[in-house]
Design an enzyme around this catalytic site. Sequence first.
Site, PDB file in Angstrom:
ATOM      1  N   ASP A  78     -30.415 -23.571 -35.351  1.00 50.93           N
ATOM      2  CA  ASP A  78     -30.604 -24.188 -34.148  1.00 50.93           C
ATOM      3  C   ASP A  78     -30.149 -25.623 -34.275  1.00 50.93           C
ATOM      4  O   ASP A  78     -30.292 -26.363 -33.288  1.00 50.93           O
ATOM      5  CB  ASP A  78     -31.770 -23.653 -33.314  1.00 50.93           C
ATOM      6  CG  ASP A  78     -31.623 -24.020 -32.085  1.00 50.93           C
ATOM      7  OD1 ASP A  78     -30.734 -23.627 -31.348  1.00 50.93           O
ATOM      8  OD2 ASP A  78     -32.743 -24.493 -31.281  1.00 50.93           O
TER       9      ASP A  78
ATOM     10  N   GLU B  32     -30.066 -17.198 -17.333  1.00 50.83           N
ATOM     11  CA  GLU B  32     -30.850 -16.615 -18.563  1.00 50.83           C
ATOM     12  C   GLU B  32     -31.155 -17.776 -19.400  1.00 50.83           C
ATOM     13  O   GLU B  32     -30.768 -17.709 -20.603  1.00 50.83           O
ATOM     14  CB  GLU B  32     -29.610 -15.643 -19.288  1.00 50.83           C
ATOM     15  CG  GLU B  32     -29.046 -14.717 -18.699  1.00 50.83           C
ATOM     16  CD  GLU B  32     -27.782 -14.104 -19.251  1.00 50.83           C
ATOM     17  OE1 GLU B  32     -27.284 -14.521 -20.265  1.00 50.83           O
ATOM     18  OE2 GLU B  32     -27.439 -13.087 -18.851  1.00 50.83           O
TER      19      GLU B  32
ATOM     20  N   LYS C  66     -35.143 -13.208 -26.673  1.00 48.14           N
ATOM     21  CA  LYS C  66     -34.840 -13.335 -28.213  1.00 48.14           C
ATOM     22  C   LYS C  66     -35.338 -14.746 -28.562  1.00 48.14           C
ATOM     23  O   LYS C  66     -35.633 -14.850 -29.898  1.00 48.14           O
ATOM     24  CB  LYS C  66     -33.177 -13.273 -28.333  1.00 48.14           C
ATOM     25  CG  LYS C  66     -32.443 -14.329 -28.065  1.00 48.14           C
ATOM     26  CD  LYS C  66     -30.945 -14.248 -28.532  1.00 48.14           C
ATOM     27  CE  LYS C  66     -29.940 -15.568 -28.488  1.00 48.14           C
ATOM     28  NZ  LYS C  66     -29.404 -15.700 -27.091  1.00 48.14           N
TER      29      LYS C  66
ATOM     30  N   ASP D 210     -37.634 -21.669 -53.474  1.00 52.04           N
ATOM     31  CA  ASP D 210     -36.048 -21.977 -52.989  1.00 52.04           C
ATOM     32  C   ASP D 210     -35.831 -23.377 -52.828  1.00 52.04           C
ATOM     33  O   ASP D 210     -36.675 -24.214 -52.433  1.00 52.04           O
ATOM     34  CB  ASP D 210     -35.543 -21.261 -51.741  1.00 52.04           C
ATOM     35  CG  ASP D 210     -34.187 -21.335 -51.847  1.00 52.04           C
ATOM     36  OD1 ASP D 210     -33.529 -20.318 -51.739  1.00 52.04           O
ATOM     37  OD2 ASP D 210     -33.628 -22.579 -51.418  1.00 52.04           O
TER      38      ASP D 210
ATOM     39  N   HIS E 135     -22.034 -18.103 -20.343  1.00 43.64           N
ATOM     40  CA  HIS E 135     -22.886 -18.818 -21.129  1.00 43.64           C
ATOM     41  C   HIS E 135     -22.164 -19.979 -21.826  1.00 43.64           C
ATOM     42  O   HIS E 135     -21.681 -19.547 -22.749  1.00 43.64           O
ATOM     43  CB  HIS E 135     -23.651 -17.928 -22.086  1.00 43.64           C
ATOM     44  CG  HIS E 135     -24.831 -18.475 -22.733  1.00 43.64           C
ATOM     45  ND1 HIS E 135     -24.812 -19.672 -23.222  1.00 43.64           N
ATOM     46  CD2 HIS E 135     -26.243 -18.061 -23.142  1.00 43.64           C
ATOM     47  CE1 HIS E 135     -26.066 -20.092 -23.736  1.00 43.64           C
ATOM     48  NE2 HIS E 135     -26.960 -19.033 -23.263  1.00 43.64           N
TER      49      HIS E 135
ATOM     50  N   TYR F 139     -36.405 -20.446 -30.724  1.00 43.83           N
ATOM     51  CA  TYR F 139     -35.570 -19.950 -31.985  1.00 43.83           C
ATOM     52  C   TYR F 139     -36.188 -20.626 -33.197  1.00 43.83           C
ATOM     53  O   TYR F 139     -35.621 -21.123 -34.392  1.00 43.83           O
ATOM     54  CB  TYR F 139     -34.308 -20.561 -32.025  1.00 43.83           C
ATOM     55  CG  TYR F 139     -33.511 -20.109 -30.910  1.00 43.83           C
ATOM     56  CD1 TYR F 139     -33.244 -18.838 -30.536  1.00 43.83           C
ATOM     57  CD2 TYR F 139     -32.987 -20.785 -29.652  1.00 43.83           C
ATOM     58  CE1 TYR F 139     -32.856 -18.489 -29.448  1.00 43.83           C
ATOM     59  CE2 TYR F 139     -32.774 -20.571 -28.575  1.00 43.83           C
ATOM     60  CZ  TYR F 139     -32.373 -19.273 -28.598  1.00 43.83           C
ATOM     61  OH  TYR F 139     -31.845 -18.586 -27.385  1.00 43.83           O
TER      62      TYR F 139
ATOM     63  N   GLY G   6     -28.712 -21.933 -21.943  1.00 41.61           N
ATOM     64  CA  GLY G   6     -28.325 -23.169 -22.605  1.00 41.61           C
ATOM     65  C   GLY G   6     -28.847 -24.326 -21.891  1.00 41.61           C
ATOM     66  O   GLY G   6     -28.510 -25.648 -22.262  1.00 41.61           O
TER      67      GLY G   6
ATOM     68  N   SER H   5     -25.501 -22.385 -26.344  1.00 38.80           N
ATOM     69  CA  SER H   5     -26.723 -22.774 -26.533  1.00 38.80           C
ATOM     70  C   SER H   5     -26.900 -24.104 -27.187  1.00 38.80           C
ATOM     71  O   SER H   5     -25.954 -24.384 -28.268  1.00 38.80           O
ATOM     72  CB  SER H   5     -27.476 -21.813 -27.548  1.00 38.80           C
ATOM     73  OG  SER H   5     -28.860 -21.623 -27.363  1.00 38.80           O
TER      74      SER H   5
ATOM     75  N   GLY I 176     -33.344 -19.716 -22.218  1.00 39.95           N
ATOM     76  CA  GLY I 176     -34.268 -19.223 -23.141  1.00 39.95           C
ATOM     77  C   GLY I 176     -35.212 -20.569 -23.580  1.00 39.95           C
ATOM     78  O   GLY I 176     -36.410 -20.574 -23.206  1.00 39.95           O
ATOM     79  N   ARG I 177     -34.450 -21.168 -24.365  1.00 44.60           N
ATOM     80  CA  ARG I 177     -35.234 -22.352 -24.888  1.00 44.60           C
ATOM     81  C   ARG I 177     -35.767 -23.361 -23.640  1.00 44.60           C
ATOM     82  O   ARG I 177     -36.770 -24.094 -23.830  1.00 44.60           O
ATOM     83  CB  ARG I 177     -34.347 -23.472 -25.688  1.00 44.60           C
ATOM     84  CG  ARG I 177     -33.196 -23.889 -24.738  1.00 44.60           C
ATOM     85  CD  ARG I 177     -32.132 -24.697 -25.431  1.00 44.60           C
ATOM     86  NE  ARG I 177     -31.244 -24.079 -26.622  1.00 44.60           N
ATOM     87  CZ  ARG I 177     -31.317 -23.901 -27.703  1.00 44.60           C
ATOM     88  NH1 ARG I 177     -32.085 -24.931 -28.297  1.00 44.60           N
ATOM     89  NH2 ARG I 177     -30.566 -23.371 -28.699  1.00 44.60           N
TER      90      ARG I 177
END
Length: 416
Positions: free
Chosen positions: A330, A280, A76, A358, A205, A386, A245, A208, A282-283
């Site tokens: 994030d 796991e 993700k 916006d 976890h 992210y 994380g 993050s 991610g970043r």
Amino acid sequence: MIPKTTNSRHVLFGNEKVEVFDQSLTDEEIALLIAERYDKLGFDDPFMVMNLDEVLEKFHQWKRELPMVEPFYAVKCFPNRVLTRFLAKLGVGYDCASKTEINDILDLDVSAEKIIYAHPCKPINHIKFASENGVQMMTFDTVEELEKVKKFHSKPQLILRIAVADPSALCQLNTKFGVNPVKQAPQLIKKAKEIGLNIDGISFHIGSGANDFTTHEIAIAHSRNLFDYARSLGHHMHILDIGGGFPGGEHKFSFEQIASIIRSSLEKYFYDDSVRIIAEPGRFFCARPCFECVNVIHAAQAPREGDDSNHIVYYINDGIFGSFNCKLYDFVHPKGKPLKLDSQAQLFPSTIWGPTCDGGDKIEENVSLPKMSTGDWLLYQEMGAYTIAGGSTFNGFPRPKMHYTISNENYAKYLA
Ligand SMILES: *Cc1c(COP(=O)(O)O)cnc(C)c1O
């Protein structure tokens, strides 16, 4: 700044083009090369570059520091075919949270054993899909999920998610997922036995964007107790999942420091136990390897009533509805650098707005920058985590075009 001797060629990796440089280049060097090409062609859309040399660097760092922990990349964070295909070449596994993420990974001809379905609350149809495709490892944190999985999956490997949080983490995950490791976890382990399901492991976890990595030690200690308890009831416990994380870019703690805490905790609590240890991240894999270049589409000096006469406002062509949604979700503060930087240039108070209509679409406020003009490029580094993942094309502004690069040396070793 561009090395004069740089030559490159394009190769196909899956369906995507990767640019192979005859040497390893810095972010700035690659950005300049591509920006010059865009200028020549009259393109001004934003572009993002994923440097596979940097992905490799992260992979080697992981192997060096945590050789006993198998990484499962959390898809993700940056769902991208080139990245997932490249990680597959390196033997990395995947943390998927939905049928689509699982399907995208299976499409790469990755074995189902390399996937953990790491979502404790799954839609029934996604559980069925996992079952039909041999994806067995999955997390849970309620009796209701156990019952669902028992009904719709033929051969699950169940990993109980406990909640052990770093309270200072930027994105808290433990209010939504995970059970108390002392109170509810043992009850669930007992309940699983009663309904005839084996528990295979424990996961957590810590959050993050975590900051306090001693939380890992606490979580690993709780996991040890739960392994012992579950085994005493006859569960075959063999998987410990230490979650994600791990920082991917600039951070007050180095990965080396964090890894050292994890290694010593594993040694303390699991030294004589031959469990499979997975994580796991991610970043960790994608933050640093990606940078984005945006174009200044409008620049004006003190345009609004009351503006300081020196103040310059810029509008760039990606914003918080695109890649810079990481500012909202994030909590990062991206800092742009003019690509053609004259270090002697006078600095002006500046504000950088995103491209949409916006009023909240603002990237940077009151920063000091040399004067730029329409058509100049700004470089934002560490834009992999992210960013693209949550970006939209609100107001019709496109997401950045992706470019992929690798050095010839690494191409020969890993892609050829
Ligand atoms: C988001 C997530 C990750 C990845 O977190 P990072 O901070 O990017 O490492 C891992 N596991 C689960 C269950 C997640 O939800």
